[in-house]
Design an enzyme around this catalytic site. Structure first.
Site, PDB file in Angstrom:
ATOM      1  CG  HIS A   1      -1.906   0.956   1.403  1.00 25.74           C
ATOM      2  ND1 HIS A   1      -1.667   2.260   1.769  1.00 25.74           N
ATOM      3  CD2 HIS A   1      -3.244   0.866   1.221  1.00 25.74           C
ATOM      4  CE1 HIS A   1      -2.806   2.924   1.816  1.00 25.74           C
ATOM      5  NE2 HIS A   1      -3.786   2.102   1.482  1.00 25.74           N
TER       6      HIS A   1
ATOM      7  CG  ASP B   1       0.575  -1.939   6.062  1.00 26.75           C
ATOM      8  OD1 ASP B   1      -0.294  -1.987   6.946  1.00 26.75           O
ATOM      9  OD2 ASP B   1       0.371  -1.467   4.926  1.00 26.75           O
TER      10      ASP B   1
ATOM     11  CD  GLN C   1      -7.173  -4.978   4.220  1.00 22.92           C
ATOM     12  OE1 GLN C   1      -8.265  -5.366   4.649  1.00 22.92           O
ATOM     13  NE2 GLN C   1      -6.961  -3.725   3.884  1.00 22.92           N
TER      14      GLN C   1
ATOM     15  CE  LYS D   1      -7.072  -0.051   6.289  1.00 20.01           C
ATOM     16  NZ  LYS D   1      -7.770   0.289   5.050  1.00 20.01           N
TER      17      LYS D   1
ATOM     18  CB  CYS E   1      -3.597   3.147  -1.574  1.00 20.14           C
ATOM     19  SG  CYS E   1      -4.810   4.410  -1.212  1.00 20.14           S
TER      20      CYS E   1
HETATM   21  C1  LIG Z   1      -2.434  -2.906   3.553  1.00 17.49           C
HETATM   22  C2  LIG Z   1      -2.808  -1.542   3.980  1.00 17.49           C
HETATM   23  N1  LIG Z   1      -1.890  -0.726   4.476  1.00 17.49           N
HETATM   24  C3  LIG Z   1      -2.157   0.517   4.899  1.00 17.49           C
HETATM   25  C4  LIG Z   1      -3.425   1.015   4.788  1.00 17.49           C
HETATM   26  C5  LIG Z   1      -3.675   2.406   5.246  1.00 17.49           C
HETATM   27  O1  LIG Z   1      -4.548   2.421   6.304  1.00 17.49           O
HETATM   28  P1  LIG Z   1      -4.895   3.797   7.005  1.00 17.49           P
HETATM   29  O2  LIG Z   1      -5.420   4.695   5.937  1.00 17.49           O
HETATM   30  O3  LIG Z   1      -5.913   3.446   8.009  1.00 17.49           O
HETATM   31  O4  LIG Z   1      -3.624   4.296   7.583  1.00 17.49           O
HETATM   32  C6  LIG Z   1      -4.438   0.216   4.266  1.00 17.49           C
HETATM   33  C7  LIG Z   1      -5.805   0.723   4.117  1.00 17.49           C
HETATM   34  O5  LIG Z   1      -6.282   0.946   3.042  1.00 17.49           O
HETATM   35  C8  LIG Z   1      -4.125  -1.088   3.862  1.00 17.49           C
HETATM   36  O6  LIG Z   1      -5.068  -1.890   3.372  1.00 17.49           O
END
Ligand SMILES: Cc1ncc(COP(=O)(O)O)c(C=O)c1O
Ligand SMILES: Cc1ncc(COP(=O)(O)O)c(C=O)c1O
Lengths: 142, 414, 414, 142
Positions: free
Chosen positions: C129, C207, C210, C233, C372
């Site tokens: 992401h 990260d 998810q 999430k 993203c």
């Molecule tokens: C794998 C992953 N990383 C990071 C994010 C970013 O999450 P947040 O916008 O809550 O920081 C997301 C959410 O879309 C995600 O799915």
């Protein structure tokens, strides 16, 4: 319901885009991306001998039906107009042609082509590029 | 008979909007005199957030579907409310942050780290909250810039005559000050500081955390370049604040946090940034919290910021007078007519923590500590003070209880 | 008769906890298939936050009075729940952030900016992401370090054979990867990556945005050094997330945001930092949001993370099969038995935005876009995909409606 | 209610602190701050000839009644004990002496002196300083 979203004319322009293609040695050119959807549009302009009137316009790109159909419709609208006429063309004029209700996200799709064209003319001819186009704030007009 | 025509508010009636006052603390009604640290929340704000979660919850900007459109509308609507509230010329100049602290860090990192260097100076004031002090001290150190502090006088008001001395040793690039001091209630002359800053070619960064809840704000009239606020101090939720910044500066700036949403194109080779305000809003925004902030602004506007300020100043004047009558009580800060609704004091021979503890047992909540203003405490030569602070729901009886509590503390420690 | 003994959940029953499903969209019941971007919130979580605001709202840590003690207890209780949820060895290793994005930026800034330099390498994956990609790309550029990307194979799974090549040109200092890919549902072999990273002397940054909502997490078993998650999430509110970090590393690190609460002593001459976790929590925390995250964790634990994962994988398998039967549909990502509850697909000749728009008119909310993950889209040679993602409240009928909607779209554009 | 918070003995120690003062040439010394309240405590130790037993202890500082009274009580508790006995002294022992209910914030006040003493002995004698003292996480033990 869904049927109303995509009037026949939109689908027709989408499937048979007018003025689709690339122009070598264009007099004016720009491309833009709507990073939210990945819509991409490049626009090419050739001026008439007066250096003002759009004699030929073409566009290439890929994206959703709204962005591609509205750009195709735009191509038909602008041939024969001058650069400054187009600089002053309100977005409502195009949206009226498109003729379907658009949410803010889709509005950006529908106006991508017009924004790119305005940028191309601004660059080539110095026509004004009013602030409202910056209001398409997700557009990267490169 | 002459009736003074001045906006006023009925605090007793407004209290009914705040569910927290429905409880007792140690068998006494809650007298919450710590609003400078965080405010209580009216039902209207809690309802707005709950309603958002129950009917419109989705991520913003990116969704093609109905819920996401609704969420985007609510979120961007809140941004417009913040813009109007501080009289921003352009809604795109409003960036949602976690709180004032993060807003100030955004400027310190994204502007400071990239624009400061040896020979430059950052000027802060002795009245600063750590949140507008430490980021600048840190960036000065990181970049080799100098760090100067504008002192206060005996009344806890800025001594502007020190400005030119501060500028002697370098190129002033940043002036950072709060509009209202959370420790003393001092209202600072930002217009003058901003004019001076601009004459030096510096940016003027205003910490508005303590001002926005209580004092009308007009960033254009202040003449500043950045203005930070926190929702939780102004009837809104925790988890969200805002930074207003001048568009040209924001556009020329590097981003701060990086990630989803703030980009235009991401390629392995390089990445380009999105437009304002998105460039500064990486990741999923505090969406419901922004909606709550919008509802809080609606609430404050309905009550009237001028009326709120007048109400608090009245209470502060009474508190200053009544506390001043108690033997052994020292008051800090400017005279009543030049301060916000904040009263800082000490009781001779009794540590503020002990005062606050006795008051708590009477249901009266005040703050005891350094108020995140250690440099000011050093100047006042105290480790800590007691602080009572008021808001639109504060009532005069709470001052009676405060005064009685202080007297009781003296008796216990007497 | 043999009954398979496996934890399972009753999604239809759980839906009753989620007020958002009480509405209709365009006259149809809401089929929310975009939980990978943000989840819906159960009443239990909304109640916990409201209750906090109505009975315990105050700032934490600093108050001597009852409300502040209550608030501190609620807030620190939530930290303990997060620590237990990810099996952190020490609760002080859990830092509250705005979301996963900020958690990753914290590491990129506070660790990356101070520890990377020319000759060093940062390795990310093609599945990242933007939030775990752009911060590292940016820090590499700022510090002169190199930036490498580990590629995926045809199934959208990491090709670990590329690791040694990535390491060829420098000193690997950071390996950054997600545990579950939000674009394809790929579950990444973090244990292997972490072992490789440590063999290079690098830190392993995971990260978990998810993963945490859907997949049991044990940071000790993963062997990573940092793990980021977002509350929104996982049935929690917006405005809060968490970073888990290994204590020795956190202790040796510089802070990130600076200001109130994260300090020990602030003097004009210099400032010293507070202890963990406060050192990384400048300013007023997202207190009510943390309490909401705690309630969300309670909710997930009650339902059971294993049951949630099994439920989603079942739905994903059905969706893959049903969508795969439609002419012109391309599916992306690994086989059903090796992926999380995420299904990415395209319909020949129809842009995802158009698919999503038609589906919305049928009350079905899916995501259309680059998720993203522009580098991955480049790899897949598409601008965008459609994505349906499931959660504990997703029911099989929603897949029927998804499939019907796709067929209808094909008819319209046919 | 408030009266129960400050038992007579606490007030007495606060007003008449035992072992209050500064010691030149102390064998062990440390100071600590509780940044939340600004409580400050310095502790000075002189060992007996065995180099182990605390012969004399003094403290200086300023702060709330709880921090100052509990440190004063601590002074009385530790004279005649060895460094390792004090390293092993559980906080409960001191809290029992203090004998009033303490919220987490005030607990830090009450334990400041003991933490500082343990640090002083740790530095001078290398006595263990278990992790639980890091649990006084707002303490800056310098
Ligand atoms: C794998 C992953 N990383 C990071 C994010 C970013 O999450 P947040 O916008 O809550 O920081 C997301 C959410 O879309 C995600 O799915
Ligand atoms: C003047 C001032 N600045 C900054 C802050 C920090 O606010 P926050 O913690 O919401 O960022 C405060 C709050 O205490 C304040 O009063």
């Amino acid at each position: 319901m869904a049927e109303d979203l995509y009037r026949e004319v939109i689908l027709d322009h989408y499937k048979n885009p007018r003025g689709h293609g690339v122009m070598e040695d264009a007099d004016a050119q720009a491309e833009g991306v709507n990073p939210l959807c990945g819509d991409e549009v490049s626009i090419y302009v050739q001026f008439a001998d007066d250096g003002e009137t759009l004699e030929e316009v073409k566009f290439s790109g890929r994206g959703c039906a709204i962005s591609q159909a509205s750009t195709s419709m735009l191509m038909e609208m602008v041939v024969g107009k001058t650069a400054s006429e187009i600089a002053g063309l309100p977005k409502e004029a195009l949206l009226e042609e498109v003729g379907i209700p658009l949410t803010p996200v889709r509005l950006k799709c529908a106006l991508l082509g017009l924004g790119v064209l305005k940028v191309a003319l601004h660059r080539a001819k110095g026509t004004p590029l009013p602030d409202e186009w910056a209001g398409l704030d997700e557009l990267e007009l490169t | 008979m002459v009736v003074t025509a001045r906006t006023s508010l009925d605090a007793q009636k407004l209290r009914a909007d705040f569910p927290i006052f429905e409880q007792e603390i140690h068998g006494k009604p809650l007298a919450y005199l710590d609003s400078a640290v965080t405010s209580q929340k009216p039902r209207q704000v809690l309802d707005a957030m709950r309603d958002f979660y129950e009917t419109s919850n989705a991520n913003v900007h990116r969704g093609v579907y109905t819920l996401s459109e609704r969420a985007t509308e609510a979120f961007e609507g809140a941004r417009q409310k913040v813009a109007d509230f501080v009289n921003a010329p352009d809604v795109r100049e409003v960036i949602f942050t976690r709180q004032a602290t993060e807003a100030l860090n955004l400027v310190a990192y994204a502007w400071g780290l990239n624009n400061l260097g040896p020979g430059d100076l950052v000027v802060v004031t002795e009245l600063e909250h750590h949140s507008n002090f430490v980021p600048w001290q840190y960036m000065a150190e990181k970049t080799g810039a100098g760090f100067r502090m504008l002192h206060v006088n005996e009344d806890g008001e800025l001594d502007l005559s020190g400005l030119d001395e501060a500028a002697r040793d370098g190129n002033v690039k940043v002036v950072a000050a709060n509009l209202v001091s959370n420790a003393l209630g001092t209202i600072n002359p930002i217009e003058k500081l901003a004019a001076w800053a601009h004459a030096q070619g510096a940016i003027m960064v205003v910490d508005g955390a303590q001002a926005a809840p209580h004092h009308p704000v007009d960033v254009q009239a202040l003449g500043c370049d950045f203005f930070a606020l926190s929702a939780h101090k102004m009837c809104g939720p925790t988890g969200v604040g805002a930074l207003w910044g001048r568009r040209e500066i924001l556009e020329a700036m590097e981003p701060f946090n990086l990630g989803g949403h703030m980009i235009s194109k991401v390629r392995y080779e390089s990445t380009t940034w999105g437009e304002l305000p998105h460039k500064f809003e990486a990741g999923t925004s505090p969406i419901a919290e922004a909606v709550g902030l919008g509802a809080a602004i609606d609430y404050l506007n309905e009550v009237g910021i001028e009326a709120i300020e007048a109400h608090e100043q009245e209470l502060a004047a009474v508190a200053l007078e009544r506390l001043g009558e108690i033997e052994g009580v020292t008051l800090y800060g400017p005279p009543a007519d030049r301060r916000a609704g904040i009263v800082s004091f000490n009781v001779e021979g009794i540590h503020p923590h002990d005062v606050a503890q006795v008051l708590d047992s009477e249901g009266v909540a005040i703050r005891a500590g350094h108020h995140c203003c250690q440099p000011l405490m050093t100047r006042l030569a105290v480790a800590a003070t007691n602080r009572a602070s008021f808001y639109l729901y504060s009532v005069p009886e709470e001052i009676d209880r405060l005064v009685e509590g202080v007297q009781k503390t003296r008796k216990i420690f007497g």
